[in-house]
Every structure is written in structure tokens, then in C-alpha cells.
Scaffold this motif. Sequence first.
Motif, PDB file in Angstrom:
ATOM      1  N   PRO A 259       0.798  -1.231   0.000  1.00  0.00           N
ATOM      2  CA  PRO A 259       0.000   0.000   0.000  1.00  0.00           C
ATOM      3  C   PRO A 259       0.828   1.277   0.000  1.00  0.00           C
ATOM      4  CG  PRO A 259      -1.009  -1.607   1.455  1.00  0.00           C
ATOM      5  CD  PRO A 259       0.302  -2.196   1.018  1.00  0.00           C
TER       6      PRO A 259
ATOM      7  N   VAL B 170       1.681   2.193  -3.453  1.00  0.00           N
ATOM      8  CA  VAL B 170       0.523   2.769  -4.145  1.00  0.00           C
ATOM      9  C   VAL B 170       0.326   4.220  -3.700  1.00  0.00           C
ATOM     10  CG1 VAL B 170      -1.925   2.515  -4.656  1.00  0.00           C
ATOM     11  CG2 VAL B 170      -0.523   0.469  -4.258  1.00  0.00           C
TER      12      VAL B 170
ATOM     13  N   ARG C 138       2.793   6.467  -5.122  1.00  0.00           N
ATOM     14  CA  ARG C 138       2.759   6.418  -6.582  1.00  0.00           C
ATOM     15  C   ARG C 138       4.104   5.956  -7.158  1.00  0.00           C
ATOM     16  NH1 ARG C 138      -1.868   6.466  -5.050  1.00  0.00           N
ATOM     17  NH2 ARG C 138      -3.561   7.755  -5.938  1.00  0.00           N
TER      18      ARG C 138
ATOM     19  N   CYS D 151       4.455   2.617  -8.161  1.00  0.00           N
ATOM     20  CA  CYS D 151       4.250   1.327  -8.827  1.00  0.00           C
ATOM     21  C   CYS D 151       4.794   1.299 -10.253  1.00  0.00           C
ATOM     22  CB  CYS D 151       2.765   0.960  -8.820  1.00  0.00           C
ATOM     23  SG  CYS D 151       2.092   0.678  -7.174  1.00  0.00           S
TER      24      CYS D 151
ATOM     25  N   VAL E  26      -4.810  -8.523  -7.454  1.00  0.00           N
ATOM     26  CA  VAL E  26      -4.939  -7.648  -6.288  1.00  0.00           C
ATOM     27  C   VAL E  26      -5.119  -8.521  -5.049  1.00  0.00           C
ATOM     28  CG1 VAL E  26      -6.356  -5.857  -5.198  1.00  0.00           C
ATOM     29  CG2 VAL E  26      -5.938  -5.805  -7.669  1.00  0.00           C
TER      30      VAL E  26
ATOM     31  N   SER F 110      -2.859  -4.398  -2.083  1.00  0.00           N
ATOM     32  CA  SER F 110      -1.520  -4.552  -2.639  1.00  0.00           C
ATOM     33  C   SER F 110      -1.645  -5.236  -3.995  1.00  0.00           C
ATOM     34  CB  SER F 110      -0.641  -5.408  -1.716  1.00  0.00           C
ATOM     35  OG  SER F 110      -0.451  -4.797  -0.463  1.00  0.00           O
ATOM     36  N   LEU F 111      -0.612  -5.113  -4.803  1.00  0.00           N
ATOM     37  CA  LEU F 111      -0.596  -5.767  -6.109  1.00  0.00           C
ATOM     38  C   LEU F 111       0.489  -6.836  -6.104  1.00  0.00           C
ATOM     39  CD1 LEU F 111      -1.999  -5.633  -8.885  1.00  0.00           C
ATOM     40  CD2 LEU F 111      -0.116  -4.190  -9.665  1.00  0.00           C
TER      41      LEU F 111
ATOM     42  N   LEU G 256      -3.391  -1.762 -11.899  1.00  0.00           N
ATOM     43  CA  LEU G 256      -2.800  -0.606 -11.222  1.00  0.00           C
ATOM     44  C   LEU G 256      -3.845   0.482 -10.991  1.00  0.00           C
ATOM     45  CD1 LEU G 256       0.666  -0.281 -13.011  1.00  0.00           C
ATOM     46  CD2 LEU G 256       0.282  -0.774 -10.597  1.00  0.00           C
TER      47      LEU G 256
ATOM     48  N   VAL H  15      -6.025  -0.486  -7.860  1.00  0.00           N
ATOM     49  CA  VAL H  15      -5.469  -0.243  -6.528  1.00  0.00           C
ATOM     50  C   VAL H  15      -5.254   1.249  -6.289  1.00  0.00           C
ATOM     51  CG1 VAL H  15      -4.406  -2.531  -6.369  1.00  0.00           C
ATOM     52  CG2 VAL H  15      -3.069  -0.634  -7.300  1.00  0.00           C
ATOM     53  N   THR H  16      -4.896   1.986  -7.330  1.00  0.00           N
ATOM     54  CA  THR H  16      -4.656   3.417  -7.179  1.00  0.00           C
ATOM     55  C   THR H  16      -5.939   4.163  -6.831  1.00  0.00           C
ATOM     56  OG1 THR H  16      -2.806   3.328  -8.740  1.00  0.00           O
ATOM     57  CG2 THR H  16      -3.792   5.481  -8.349  1.00  0.00           C
TER      58      THR H  16
END
Length: 330
Positions: free
Chosen positions: A59, A62, A65, A67, A86, A122-123, A223, A226-227
Motif C-alpha cells: 500500500p 501505491v 505512486r 508502482c 490484487v 496490494s498488487l 494498477l 489499486v490506485t
Amino acid sequence: MTDVPRSAVPVTALRGLTADPAKREAYRYDTYLREGLRWFARSADPGCPEDVTFVVLKPDAVAGRRCDLILDLLRERGWSPVAATVMRFDPLLTRELWRYQFNAASEQRIAVVDHLLGSGPSLLVLLRDIVRPGGLPASVRLTAAKGAAEPRAARASDLRTRIGRVNGLFNFIHTADDPADVIRELQLFSYRTGWDWCRRSLVRPSAATTGAGQQDTWLRDLLAEVTAEIPAHDLDLSASLGRIATRDDRWARLARDHGHRERIDRWLTELDRTPLPDGPARWDVLTVLTGWIECNEPGVAPLLSTATAEAWTDRMAHSAEESRSAACPL
């Protein structure tokens, strides 16, 4: 009386999966490793544990920023994203994932980590190493490249340094140390994510390579997902402290009356009884907390240490020497 075995995992099962003798022994009694070995033996290409690894964009990556930058740097160094999903941490997953390291975590870190990892999705990204053939396993090469979690041990060339790691908890990424951890941790994640998200890439490695346009589309969509849930944040401690002080709540009073590192205990006490604020203010408080805590207990070593590239190089050289000796007996 003959001793009854206490592990169904043979002594030889982990020989090619980790260079650490202590890990080879400990993981023979680890349920997740045992289940993961079974899944990979039945379902995956035999070379997968060495050829693939993964990265978790946490997190904080994310919120900060980072990622896109992280994925670009990974591609630049030869790790290609081939699948992603995810996922979300909870306290149990966190403690089981770091089961062999959490014994050395400080009480301050334990108090904060669940709030951080629980602050959004989270990714989880599966990576194929396109550089590896004949060299270090994908996971070991990435472990060496990312650098230590602790900023004081950082090098300028570390991936974590290049992505602007902030402190011991705002370090943005988690990866597996070696092939044994790839198996164990993917098994752990599977209880949340299942296997369908990465099955094709593990069962048929040749099918895991897609065109850049296709790859960018599916990864870009995840992306964006999650963003959308985590607000952008500068993760700057001084700026965060100033913003908190302008609020009208308990956190604001802490920022105004106890706004320095020596008063971290007061902040942790408040954390135990007061929910974090919503939105960007949540990340203001997390930035202060993660910036002021001590992450590790002084003088306490983890049960298992991080695998090193040097240990793998020594192991590969030893294995090669054994092979030459077996092929050319005196």
C-alpha cells in the motif's frame, strides 16, 4: 525404539531450492512449504521455482505512486511481469509470511505494521526472469538487486534506493528470498487469491510471454484499481506533521504538543485506542509513525536470515565440483 519421523518432506526435497542449511531444515516442518511443493510438483513446469519470482507492491508503494517506476526498473533489469492480482494483507497473513523474521521485529514495528499493510490493497505480480538462464535463480537475483529493507544498509544501486525508499517500513516492495520462498509464499497467498491468476504462467512458461501492448493493458487496469482506492501522498514526515497539526482531533494535539521522535510512545499509545483518520490524513499519521519507530529489537537475530547471492554462487560452484568429481573418479 526407532525414532518416528516428524516430517513428511524428505531431507533432499529442498536441496535445490535454498542455499541455507537452517532453512532447509526448518522448512521441512513448514505446512505452507509442504503444500506448495505438492502443488508445484503436480501443476507447474519443473523449472518454475528457479525461473520465476514475484513482487508485492505494498500500500505504501501505491500511496507514494511508485508502482509504475518499480515495474519499469524491474523490466530494465530483466524481470518481465507475466501475471498479477490484487490482494490484501491482514494480521495473520503478515505474521505467517514473515514467521521466521518477526521474532526480531520491535514492539513498535508490530504495533504499526498492520495499520500500514491494512490501509488498502496490494498488487502481487509474478515475474519471469529473462536474464537468468544458467545463472542465479530469479528470486535470488532480485533479492540481491533490491537491497536491504533498512535504509542505513542501503546502496545507491539498490532498487529500493532508486525507487526512493523512505524508511524501514515505507520500503514499497516485498519479494521472495529464494526458490523455497517462492513456493512457500505463493502457497500462502493462494489462500486469498487462488491459483487461477498465475496458473497459466506456471504451467506453460512459453505461454507467459505476451506482446507489450497486451501486457500493458492488463497490468495498467490492475494498477488503476489499486490506485483508485489509495490517495496519492508525498510520504514526507515534516509536511505530514504540519498537516496533522492543523486538524481538530487527538492526532492534531499530539502533533502540536509531542511533535518529535522522542515522544513516539505517546503516538503508539494513541494508535492503540484511536482509529487512524480517513483519506490522506491516514497517510500523514502513518508517515510520522513509520519515520519515528525502531523496526528491530537490538541484539535479536531473525530465526532465518535473508539468502545471499554469494551463498548461492558458492553452492553452485560446490555442486559443479561434485559433478566433475562424480564424472571423473580417480
